[in-house]
Design a protein around this motif. Sequence first.
Motif, short mmCIF file in Angstrom:
data_model
loop_
_atom_site.label_atom_id
_atom_site.label_comp_id
_atom_site.label_asym_id
_atom_site.label_seq_id
_atom_site.Cartn_x
_atom_site.Cartn_y
_atom_site.Cartn_z
N ASP A 1 -10.21 16.05 26.11
CA ASP A 1 -11.02 16.75 25.73
C ASP A 1 -12.18 16.37 24.51
O ASP A 1 -11.32 15.69 23.52
N VAL A 2 -13.13 16.89 24.56
CA VAL A 2 -14.25 15.51 23.83
C VAL A 2 -13.76 15.88 21.70
O VAL A 2 -14.17 15.12 21.19
N SER B 1 -12.04 10.00 23.96
CA SER B 1 -13.15 10.73 22.76
C SER B 1 -13.64 10.22 21.37
O SER B 1 -14.15 9.39 21.03
N ASN C 1 -18.24 13.67 26.08
CA ASN C 1 -17.72 14.28 26.64
C ASN C 1 -17.06 13.75 28.64
O ASN C 1 -17.79 13.75 29.09
N ALA D 1 -18.19 16.20 31.43
CA ALA D 1 -19.44 16.31 31.82
C ALA D 1 -19.99 15.72 32.87
O ALA D 1 -20.76 15.91 33.11
#
Length: 307
Positions: A142-143, A149, A163, A166
Amino acid sequence: MTYPKPLPSSTARRKSTRLRRQQLAGLLFIVPALILVAIFFVIPLGMSFWMSLHNWPLLGKPKFIWFDNYAHLLKDAQFWASLRFTVYYTVIVTIAIFAVAFPLAIYAEKPRPLIKLYRTAFFLPVVVGFGSASLLWAWLLDVDAGLFSPAAQYLGLTAKRVNLLADFDTTFWSILIMVVWKTAGFNMIILLTGLQGISSEVQEAARMDGASTWQRFRRITLPLMRRTIALALILSVSGSMLAFDQFYIIADGGPQTSTVTAVYWIFSQSFVSFHLGYGAALSMVLLAILVVISVVQLRLLRNPEGM
């Protein structure tokens, strides 16, 4: 010239009766297994095939349409796209799993200090269910609330939080790393069993004859592990062709349906669109593909003297 005397008829009858009793006893032992196979495989398989010949809505009366579902399947672009992606994923992940599992098995096979601890640590991710592992990695990727991240940004590896879900490439490789982490330990145990089944005397004799490590691995280890490798390969390929949880939970088939697998598409047609008959037809085709792949693998990995 003398001929052996024939057995008395009473002795022959006793032997025949004993043989029939042994056969009956053997049959009784396998009956429970046959019943379970019939209940949980044969009957559901027959029902699935019967459903595939119908327009089977969630509510209402099914309509018999012969092989129309299979005709529609041939024109289903999304199914063929998902099947191509599934094959691509299967090839890549199988190579990656073996690239990790084989060195781990070779390392864990040698007597070392704390080797039992190492084996346990390598195998530990296997006991985690695929759903639970996928949920864990969905959080890690999860960003905002995840770990990867923010950690990359904190360490200066990226200028900002990225992300990872993405883009197709980062999504695919993130999921592939998770699958290797989750399943390599299982394949390690299978390969470790094969390695331990090779006589140390054979390896020692080859070493005494001057064979190098690579020569012993190529000429002795791999041929003697052919059956073990075949088992691990079939399990890995079959499991990868049926991949669903990780792509559904982590990526939800995204980005833009680029990670929709064959099973994901079957699930979508059956339990989202409620085209149960069409979903059954897709399942039958996937089953046929799996059978063909397994047969081909067995033939390619068969010993010259037979498996």
